[in-house]
Design an enzyme around this catalytic site. Sequence first.
Site, PDB file in Angstrom:
ATOM      1  N   HIS A  88       0.839  -1.192   0.000  1.00  0.00           N
ATOM      2  CA  HIS A  88       0.000   0.000   0.000  1.00  0.00           C
ATOM      3  C   HIS A  88       0.882   1.253   0.000  1.00  0.00           C
ATOM      4  O   HIS A  88       1.242   1.764   1.065  1.00  0.00           O
ATOM      5  CB  HIS A  88      -0.903   0.015   1.242  1.00  0.00           C
ATOM      6  N   HIS A  96      -2.094  -0.969   7.173  1.00  0.00           N
ATOM      7  CA  HIS A  96      -1.739  -1.306   5.792  1.00  0.00           C
ATOM      8  C   HIS A  96      -0.645  -0.375   5.264  1.00  0.00           C
ATOM      9  O   HIS A  96       0.080  -0.733   4.338  1.00  0.00           O
ATOM     10  CB  HIS A  96      -2.974  -1.228   4.886  1.00  0.00           C
ATOM     11  N   GLY A 114      -3.536  -3.706  11.721  1.00  0.00           N
ATOM     12  CA  GLY A 114      -3.998  -4.245  10.453  1.00  0.00           C
ATOM     13  C   GLY A 114      -5.505  -4.312  10.471  1.00  0.00           C
ATOM     14  O   GLY A 114      -6.166  -3.675   9.644  1.00  0.00           O
ATOM     15  N   LEU A 124      -8.601  -2.839  11.143  1.00  0.00           N
ATOM     16  CA  LEU A 124      -8.745  -1.400  11.327  1.00  0.00           C
ATOM     17  C   LEU A 124      -9.509  -1.050  12.593  1.00  0.00           C
ATOM     18  O   LEU A 124     -10.490  -1.698  12.955  1.00  0.00           O
ATOM     19  CB  LEU A 124      -9.415  -0.784  10.098  1.00  0.00           C
ATOM     20  N   GLY A 144     -10.793   4.105   7.349  1.00  0.00           N
ATOM     21  CA  GLY A 144     -11.264   2.783   7.735  1.00  0.00           C
ATOM     22  C   GLY A 144     -11.292   2.591   9.232  1.00  0.00           C
ATOM     23  O   GLY A 144     -12.221   1.972   9.780  1.00  0.00           O
ATOM     24  N   ILE A 158     -10.315   8.487   0.640  1.00  0.00           N
ATOM     25  CA  ILE A 158     -10.265   7.353  -0.279  1.00  0.00           C
ATOM     26  C   ILE A 158     -10.255   6.042   0.500  1.00  0.00           C
ATOM     27  O   ILE A 158      -9.550   5.905   1.505  1.00  0.00           O
ATOM     28  CB  ILE A 158      -9.009   7.422  -1.177  1.00  0.00           C
ATOM     29  N   HIS A 197      -4.041   3.053  -3.591  1.00  0.00           N
ATOM     30  CA  HIS A 197      -4.249   2.596  -2.211  1.00  0.00           C
ATOM     31  C   HIS A 197      -3.533   1.278  -1.930  1.00  0.00           C
ATOM     32  O   HIS A 197      -2.717   1.205  -1.006  1.00  0.00           O
ATOM     33  CB  HIS A 197      -5.741   2.428  -1.911  1.00  0.00           C
ATOM     34  N   SER A 224     -22.330  -8.884  38.237  1.00  0.00           N
ATOM     35  CA  SER A 224     -22.446 -10.245  37.703  1.00  0.00           C
ATOM     36  C   SER A 224     -21.094 -10.915  37.531  1.00  0.00           C
ATOM     37  O   SER A 224     -20.964 -12.120  37.716  1.00  0.00           O
ATOM     38  CB  SER A 224     -23.164 -10.215  36.347  1.00  0.00           C
ATOM     39  N   GLU A 259     -17.462  -4.071  24.855  1.00  0.00           N
ATOM     40  CA  GLU A 259     -16.574  -5.233  24.878  1.00  0.00           C
ATOM     41  C   GLU A 259     -15.461  -5.140  23.841  1.00  0.00           C
ATOM     42  O   GLU A 259     -14.323  -5.538  24.118  1.00  0.00           O
ATOM     43  CB  GLU A 259     -17.367  -6.534  24.654  1.00  0.00           C
ATOM     44  N   ASP A 274     -31.903 -16.594  31.237  1.00  0.00           N
ATOM     45  CA  ASP A 274     -31.629 -15.629  30.172  1.00  0.00           C
ATOM     46  C   ASP A 274     -31.677 -16.256  28.787  1.00  0.00           C
ATOM     47  O   ASP A 274     -31.786 -15.553  27.779  1.00  0.00           O
ATOM     48  CB  ASP A 274     -30.272 -14.948  30.386  1.00  0.00           C
ATOM     49  N   HIS A 317     -27.812 -15.801  25.538  1.00  0.00           N
ATOM     50  CA  HIS A 317     -26.778 -15.558  26.541  1.00  0.00           C
ATOM     51  C   HIS A 317     -26.029 -16.832  26.949  1.00  0.00           C
ATOM     52  O   HIS A 317     -25.091 -16.760  27.740  1.00  0.00           O
ATOM     53  CB  HIS A 317     -27.396 -14.915  27.784  1.00  0.00           C
ATOM     54  N   ARG A 355     -22.269 -19.216  36.861  1.00  0.00           N
ATOM     55  CA  ARG A 355     -23.232 -18.458  37.660  1.00  0.00           C
ATOM     56  C   ARG A 355     -23.736 -19.312  38.825  1.00  0.00           C
ATOM     57  O   ARG A 355     -23.976 -18.803  39.915  1.00  0.00           O
ATOM     58  CB  ARG A 355     -24.407 -18.032  36.785  1.00  0.00           C
TER      59      ARG A 355
END
Length: 663
Positions: free
Chosen positions: A29, A69, A118, A120, A157, A188, A260, A382, A409, A467, A471, A518
Amino acid sequence: MTDLDKHNRMANAIRFLAADAVEAAKSGHPGLPMGAADIATVLFTQVMHYDPTRPDWPDRDRFVLSAGHGSMLLYAVHYLLGSEDFTLDQIRNFRQIGALTAGHPEFGHGAGIETTTGPLGQGLANAVGMAMSERHLRETFGADIVDHRTYVLAGDGCLMEGISQEAISLAGHLKLDRLIVIWDDNGISIDGKVSISDSTNQIERFQASGWNTVAIDGHDPVAIAAALNDARDSDRPTLIAARTTIGFGAPNKAGSEKVHGSPLGAEELAATRKALGWTHEAFDVPSDIIDAWRIAGLRSGQTRKEWEKRLAAADPELRGEFERRLRGDLPAVFAAEMDKLKKQIAQDKPVMATRKASEYVLGTITRVVPETIGGSADLTGSNNTRTADTKAITPDDFTGRYVHWGIREHGMAAAMNGMALHGGTIPYSGTFLVFSDYARPAMRLAALMGQRVIHVMTHDSIGLGEDGPTHQPVEHYAALRAIPNLDFYRPADVTETLECWQLALETPGTPSVLALTRQNLPAVRKTYEAENLSARGAYVVADSDEAPAVTIFASGSEVEIALAAREALEAAGTATRVVSVPCMERFERQSQDYQDDMIGGAGVCVAVEAGIRQGWDRIIGRDGIFIGMTGFGASGPYQQLYSHFGITAEAVVAAVNARLQAI
């Protein structure tokens, strides 16, 4: 030669090293390095505190190329600065087997690569974690010892990927003022103009997330330097929107997707040399430009020496603690304190969920290992990841050791990688095991980079109950076990939970997952053992008096079921032993003799686990009996779910007896 002329020639050195390397590799690139060369030149020669003669200097500024990249930008810069790792031969061998100059920057391949990028957006989120560690350590040890910044070069990106919003909203909330993101605003992407798929006002987006923002011409060195210097004085994280031309200098391809991800081609490369007045052959950088870069590379040497003097003059106890944390060594008292707790557990034999067992063990860990920083993705009550020693980190107080990550997360896992990469902290997280799907890209990169991050993932099976299937993790054990260099722990009781925590902390080059229940579980280990039996990955938890006719393997909550099945089989005269398998990966690292001892000898092998079968055939064989899940879960009380799906001691006994009769 004017300052502008000198700058242009120094930037052109990056452009042509990148373009020539991509051309030689026939892959890569060139567009980003050519477009961002002015930014990199100003950043590394005027602004950043980075000494190439001591690239591991702890108080260096960090640079993260989130748009990985464009890796040749990074390799060219470090060659020009005088890196011992990124020689001209490495540049010539870009993207070739054995070269440090991989297609995307890979941590550990050479000094100056702060993280593997890498995918993104991951680098941007890593940088948030680096800035978090910097601030925590600064407030813990003082600005005389820790006082640096984290710079990011991100592309369109990176900002389109969803992880970026998690990262920037958290950074804005926490007021990470030492975090400076430079957006390579070239408009671009691979398919063409960004406008065909996105019309976000990125400046307003960052402002809404609590960032300081500024827009500049990314080819104006004076404007770049001014923006970077102003960002250093901001009380908030800063976005510098730098408008650039991708493939700057290429007469026919600049500003388009054609530059690119493909080499310029010999004709366009020659035309670019002519357009930019670069008369030198491929990989030939004139000596005066090399000298200018090398002199610039030495500018931070004095800053580094002054820091070393301050560190040497610091209180010896403070200095020793700082250096220990950066080495990644655990405190000397750690092993003894864990052994003391282990003896107490053997005496008390508590009945509790392994998520509660983890909280119990963490009480000791967070007390004696002050570099641990915990957290949860809005599931603290929890996950049970907070202890009395971990007060919350807040925008105004980073002396705490608990992060309220919010429902992020993706960003949490990636920022944890950045914390570990920065050094001085050991991050552990909290969420439900099923949401490892959200964290998985960063977990994979942690394994690839060999970073000690610990993911506490509770609600580990249909045992979470009501749940329901959204879950209830079913395929997740197999999915996580499939990641190389990731240890997936599923402890069966409090003692195994302690042992798994200890192993996760004592294994600095491997990330870990603790999959925790649990529901309450009884103590399956009744006596104190000085040895960490879980370290073998699998061990006999209940043996038979004679050569076993049946061996039952189980992990986590299903060890209890396996033990109950053994009791029934033994009572009926069938010699049966139970092997607890808290960590398949560790078991597979044992000697062949040990593995054979655990697996061989029994005529019938059974595995019991509330997940899918995938992965178990390596232990029980294709003819082995598997008692577990074959589809998704359901909503209901967990006891009824185990009965409904046939994961019971009675089901084990029936399957074993049927097999024995058929033999």
